[in-house]
Design an enzyme around this catalytic site. Structure first.
Site, PDB file in Angstrom:
ATOM      1  CG  ASN A   9      -1.697   1.281   1.274  1.00  0.00           C
ATOM      2  OD1 ASN A   9      -1.770   2.054   0.442  1.00  0.00           O
ATOM      3  ND2 ASN A   9      -2.527   1.407   2.560  1.00  0.00           N
ATOM      4  CD1 TRP A  10       3.100   1.008  -2.833  1.00  0.00           C
ATOM      5  CD2 TRP A  10       3.471   2.235  -4.945  1.00  0.00           C
ATOM      6  NE1 TRP A  10       3.873   0.210  -3.729  1.00  0.00           N
ATOM      7  CE2 TRP A  10       4.086   0.965  -4.993  1.00  0.00           C
ATOM      8  CE3 TRP A  10       3.617   3.288  -5.755  1.00  0.00           C
ATOM      9  CZ2 TRP A  10       4.769   0.510  -6.260  1.00  0.00           C
ATOM     10  CZ3 TRP A  10       4.159   2.859  -6.983  1.00  0.00           C
ATOM     11  CH2 TRP A  10       4.776   1.488  -7.194  1.00  0.00           C
ATOM     12  CE  LYS A  11      -0.397   3.197   4.961  1.00  0.00           C
ATOM     13  NZ  LYS A  11       0.012   3.173   6.391  1.00  0.00           N
ATOM     14  CG  HIS A  94      -5.893   1.847   5.251  1.00  0.00           C
ATOM     15  ND1 HIS A  94      -5.396   2.814   6.282  1.00  0.00           N
ATOM     16  CD2 HIS A  94      -4.803   1.118   5.225  1.00  0.00           C
ATOM     17  CE1 HIS A  94      -4.163   2.659   6.500  1.00  0.00           C
ATOM     18  NE2 HIS A  94      -3.760   1.499   5.898  1.00  0.00           N
ATOM     19  CD  GLU A  96      -2.821   5.598   6.744  1.00  0.00           C
ATOM     20  OE1 GLU A  96      -3.072   5.386   5.622  1.00  0.00           O
ATOM     21  OE2 GLU A  96      -1.879   4.727   7.389  1.00  0.00           O
ATOM     22  CD  GLU A 164      -3.434  -2.245   7.333  1.00  0.00           C
ATOM     23  OE1 GLU A 164      -2.407  -2.601   6.626  1.00  0.00           O
ATOM     24  OE2 GLU A 164      -3.916  -1.145   7.128  1.00  0.00           O
ATOM     25  N   GLY A 170       2.590   2.525  10.909  1.00  0.00           N
ATOM     26  CA  GLY A 170       3.461   3.507  10.506  1.00  0.00           C
ATOM     27  C   GLY A 170       4.304   4.101  11.842  1.00  0.00           C
ATOM     28  CB  SER A 210       5.450  -1.467  11.811  1.00  0.00           C
ATOM     29  OG  SER A 210       4.955  -0.223  12.251  1.00  0.00           O
ATOM     30  N   GLY A 231       2.882  -1.185   4.048  1.00  0.00           N
ATOM     31  CA  GLY A 231       3.156   0.184   4.126  1.00  0.00           C
ATOM     32  C   GLY A 231       4.501   0.816   3.657  1.00  0.00           C
ATOM     33  N   GLY A 232       5.131   1.396   4.621  1.00  0.00           N
ATOM     34  CA  GLY A 232       6.182   2.229   4.200  1.00  0.00           C
ATOM     35  C   GLY A 232       7.321   1.183   3.557  1.00  0.00           C
TER      36      GLY A 232
HETATM   37  P1  13P Z   1       3.155   0.572   7.554  1.00  0.00           P
HETATM   38  O1  13P Z   1       3.693  -0.484   7.073  1.00  0.00           O
HETATM   39  O2  13P Z   1       3.868   1.734   6.976  1.00  0.00           O
HETATM   40  O3  13P Z   1       3.178   0.596   9.067  1.00  0.00           O
HETATM   41  O4  13P Z   1       1.532   0.714   7.044  1.00  0.00           O
HETATM   42  C1  13P Z   1       0.857  -0.388   7.234  1.00  0.00           C
HETATM   43  C2  13P Z   1      -0.489   0.070   6.479  1.00  0.00           C
HETATM   44  O5  13P Z   1      -1.186   0.763   6.910  1.00  0.00           O
HETATM   45  C3  13P Z   1      -0.829  -0.833   5.214  1.00  0.00           C
HETATM   46  O6  13P Z   1      -2.032  -0.768   4.696  1.00  0.00           O
END
Ligand code: 13P
Length: 259
Positions: A9-11, A94, A96, A164, A170, A210, A231-232
């Site tokens: 997930n590149w957000k 998600h 967020e 999640e 994050g 994470s 994510g990251g």
């Molecule tokens: P991180 O891997 O950056 O913690 O993000 C997880 C995430 O929200 C994937 O959708």
């Protein structure tokens, strides 16, 4: 045996040029790895370009959001029909989006229905917040989110769920493999109650929060965990490749054990 999935997930990261460069860097290595479903979810504006770049490869494409109306006067939104042409998966609900864009269980439910109507496979995200975790409410929160997201939906065979925990996203503070395995087991038992046992057994439930090259093995070695939503670490080609590779290797070992 469930095929594991690693989804990136590149957000809200990467311009079209950066997305293109990242895919070019990842594609050769990623394409070589088997035994894992590999999905990347860049921002909307890069989907068309990335689709071209991964043509003929084993990499699959996902979007990060969807609107539930088919078309019309909804300035700035992206409809299910527009996405159906471009990708196979769509991340829905998600945390967020729940947190910053006020997505309720009812909205998430409408989005899951909208995705399924056009043949998109939802990656449905659920997970508890820190204070809910600390006050022992994980089970209650996750069960409620699951039930509201899937309310009235006949079992969608293409569903993927991502557990999640919000406190792990994050923050660099991932859940432990055991913690994630336990909650994912609980989610699976709920799916068995909502639908049936076989459906629950076949469902892939990913862990997200994470995930890195250092901890991926801890998650995918767990029996309930069907992969990861990253994510990251999915924004760095070498890290993402290593995460996918380790997942594939663990799968090979498991296949040999069960043979
Ligand atoms: P991180 O891997 O950056 O913690 O993000 C997880 C995430 O929200 C994937 O959708």
């Amino acid at each position: 045996m469930r095929v594991p999935m690693i989804a990136g997930n590149w957000k809200m990261n990467t311009t079209v040029n950066e997305a293109t460069a990242l895919v070019n860097e990842m594609r050769p290595g990623l394409d070589e790895i088997d035994k894992v479903d590999k999905v990347i979810c860049p921002p909307f504006i890069s989907l068309a370009a990335v689709k071209e770049l991964i043509k003929g490869s084993s990499i699959q494409l996902g979007a990060q959001n969807i609107y539930f109306k088919e078309k019309g006067a909804y300035t700035g939104e992206i409809s299910p029909l527009m996405l159906a042409d471009l990708c196979e998966f769509v991340i829905i609900g998600h945390s967020e989006r729940r947190q910053y864009f006020n997505e309720t269980g009812e909205i998430v439910n409408k989005k899951v229905r909208a995705a399924l109507r056009v043949g998109l496979k939802p990656i449905l995200c659920i997970g508890e917040r820190l204070e809910e975790n600390e006050t022992g409410k994980t089970e209650e929160v996750v069960t409620k989110q699951l039930r509201s997201s899937l309310a009235g939906i006949k079992y969608p065979s293409d569903l993927v769920i991502a557990y999640e925990p919000v406190w792990a996203i994050g923050t660099g503070k991932a859940a432990t493999g055991e913690q994630a395995n336990e909650t994912i087991g609980l989610i699976r038992r709920n799916i068995a109650k909502l639908y049936d046992k076989e459906i629950a057994e076949n469902l892939r439930i990913l862990y997200g929060g994470s995930v890195t090259t250092e901890n991926i093995a801890e998650f995918v070695e767990q029996p309930e965990i069907g992969g990861a939503l990253v994510g990251g670490a999915s924004l760095k080609a070498a890290e993402f490749l290593s995460i996918v590779k380790q997942t594939s290797e663990i799968r090979v070992v498991r296949e040999a054990q069960e043979a």
